[in-house]
Design a protein around this motif. Sequence first.
Motif, PDB file in Angstrom:
ATOM      1  N   ILE A 272       0.848  -1.192   0.000  1.00 12.44           N
ATOM      2  CA  ILE A 272       0.000   0.000   0.000  1.00 12.44           C
ATOM      3  C   ILE A 272       0.883   1.241   0.000  1.00 12.44           C
ATOM      4  N   ASP A 273       0.559   2.154  -0.893  1.00 13.03           N
ATOM      5  CA  ASP A 273       1.238   3.443  -0.905  1.00 13.03           C
ATOM      6  C   ASP A 273       0.173   4.530  -0.790  1.00 13.03           C
ATOM      7  N   THR A 274       0.307   5.389   0.217  1.00 15.10           N
ATOM      8  CA  THR A 274      -0.702   6.416   0.475  1.00 15.10           C
ATOM      9  C   THR A 274      -0.189   7.782   0.033  1.00 15.10           C
ATOM     10  N   LYS A 275      -1.090   8.556  -0.546  1.00 11.36           N
ATOM     11  CA  LYS A 275      -0.770   9.921  -0.966  1.00 11.36           C
ATOM     12  C   LYS A 275      -1.949  10.811  -0.586  1.00 11.36           C
ATOM     13  N   PHE A 276      -1.672  11.890   0.122  1.00 11.53           N
ATOM     14  CA  PHE A 276      -2.736  12.829   0.482  1.00 11.53           C
ATOM     15  C   PHE A 276      -2.854  13.902  -0.603  1.00 11.53           C
ATOM     16  N   THR A 277      -3.178  13.423  -1.792  1.00  7.12           N
ATOM     17  CA  THR A 277      -3.391  14.289  -2.949  1.00  7.12           C
ATOM     18  C   THR A 277      -4.532  13.714  -3.762  1.00  7.12           C
ATOM     19  N   GLY A 278      -4.967  14.451  -4.766  1.00 10.31           N
ATOM     20  CA  GLY A 278      -5.954  13.894  -5.679  1.00 10.31           C
ATOM     21  C   GLY A 278      -5.368  12.713  -6.428  1.00 10.31           C
ATOM     22  N   ILE A 279      -6.165  11.700  -6.670  1.00  8.15           N
ATOM     23  CA  ILE A 279      -5.668  10.498  -7.332  1.00  8.15           C
ATOM     24  C   ILE A 279      -5.512  10.707  -8.832  1.00  8.15           C
ATOM     25  N   LEU A 280      -6.177  11.716  -9.385  1.00  5.97           N
ATOM     26  CA  LEU A 280      -6.131  11.999 -10.820  1.00  5.97           C
ATOM     27  C   LEU A 280      -5.441  13.330 -11.079  1.00  5.97           C
ATOM     28  N   THR A 281      -4.892  13.462 -12.276  1.00  8.69           N
ATOM     29  CA  THR A 281      -4.303  14.717 -12.709  1.00  8.69           C
ATOM     30  C   THR A 281      -4.785  15.033 -14.115  1.00  8.69           C
ATOM     31  N   ARG A 283      -4.700  15.873 -18.023  1.00 12.22           N
ATOM     32  CA  ARG A 283      -3.806  15.663 -19.161  1.00 12.22           C
ATOM     33  C   ARG A 283      -3.519  17.006 -19.831  1.00 12.22           C
ATOM     34  N   PRO A 284      -2.371  17.150 -20.477  1.00 19.44           N
ATOM     35  CA  PRO A 284      -2.037  18.430 -21.117  1.00 19.44           C
ATOM     36  C   PRO A 284      -3.058  18.891 -22.144  1.00 19.44           C
ATOM     37  N   GLU A 288      -8.356  13.344 -18.012  1.00 15.69           N
ATOM     38  CA  GLU A 288      -7.640  13.072 -16.766  1.00 15.69           C
ATOM     39  C   GLU A 288      -6.936  11.731 -16.845  1.00 15.69           C
ATOM     40  N   SER A 289      -5.982  11.535 -15.967  1.00 16.23           N
ATOM     41  CA  SER A 289      -5.289  10.248 -15.883  1.00 16.23           C
ATOM     42  C   SER A 289      -4.772  10.055 -14.478  1.00 16.23           C
ATOM     43  N   PHE A 290      -4.433   8.807 -14.163  1.00 21.28           N
ATOM     44  CA  PHE A 290      -3.717   8.560 -12.920  1.00 21.28           C
ATOM     45  C   PHE A 290      -2.319   9.150 -13.041  1.00 21.28           C
ATOM     46  N   LYS A 291      -1.699   9.431 -11.924  1.00 20.57           N
ATOM     47  CA  LYS A 291      -0.410  10.109 -11.933  1.00 20.57           C
ATOM     48  C   LYS A 291       0.715   9.119 -12.231  1.00 20.57           C
ATOM     49  N   SER A 292       1.453   9.400 -13.297  1.00 23.63           N
ATOM     50  CA  SER A 292       2.492   8.484 -13.761  1.00 23.63           C
ATOM     51  C   SER A 292       3.527   8.145 -12.688  1.00 23.63           C
TER      52      SER A 292
END
Length: 364
Positions: A272-281, A283-284, A288-292
């Motif tokens: 498990i890897d946790t990030k306190f950010t939005g899961i999507l970003t 696209r240019p 939207e996409s998941f964060k690479s």
Amino acid sequence: MSVTSGAHGHTTWNSHVGIPVRNLWMLLVYAADLAGFLERAEADVDEKTELPELLATLLATVVERRLRRSLSRGYRMTEAALPRVRGRIDWLVTESGSLLRRGLVACRFEELTNDTPRNRLVRAALERMATIVLRPELSRRCATLARTLAAQRVSANRPTRSESSKDPVARHEVEDRLMVAVATMALDLLVPAEAAGDLHLTRLDRDERLLRRIFEKAIAGFYRHELARTWNVRVQHGFDWDMTAPTPGLAALLPGMQADVVLDDEKQRTVIDTKFTGILTARPYGGESFKSPHLYQMYAYLRSQAGRGDARGDTAEGVLLHPSLDRHVDESVTIQGHRIRFATVDLARSGADVRARLLEIVGA
């Protein structure tokens, strides 16, 4: 929770508005590894309480509980010139100072004291929180408790890690464990951030960074408490690269891999890897996409363990866990034999719903 979209589609957290205070309290308690204390704790908090105030309230609450009994004491090596022998005689000091002529002897002995590393840690945390919180009554509460420790001859110097390691808290010392755990969390979450240059941040930015660290610690604390009886739970677990023929200077340059939580049962491993950010970003060019970087990081965690003699590593699953922002996300895919799940947890729901969701995510 209030959010806005900044440049390049990054999500900015405006505050903890939308997360019930009881859930913030729950996160703090899990982050401090005090889940057994969750139902017993009663705090003077309301829906306007800010994160540092919640942390200070938790600290003050456990210290007040501890002070209902005598502080734990420890032995300290002391040197003094005494009229009678106590402990060992330091003959060199005695002779060089001509102490015998004055009826004194230089002695080295151990004496009981309240000035232990654990008590000094707590006083340092109380004094720090007294300067951080904005609510006057809570600031005074922390300052008063710090003065109480000072009156019991607990010094103000925060202990070093080496000193703290020499004063371990035993399993049966429950009240000390609560007090030290919260004090450690308060100092670790607040002081390093400010030392790194946060003095000029707004209160909003401070709260965002504080909440990010609390969220990551809370997820680890939750799984450690809830699953430790049936799963092997490892927190901040390091993985090794599956390397062959490295050049002499490579080891010093290769980045390490450290997963937030690794869960093992008899047949399955979940990373498990946790990030306190939005899961999507964004696209240019739209969409939207998941964060690479997050996906590449998880892929490296999983693939580096495959083919190394542990069947659980060959089929290990990964979970990229984020809080919900403007919508719920729950997607998964299997890549080269490893299932990777992109999941969010809605911190605005009830505490029971949050806990149920976290258990469901790992199939527990």
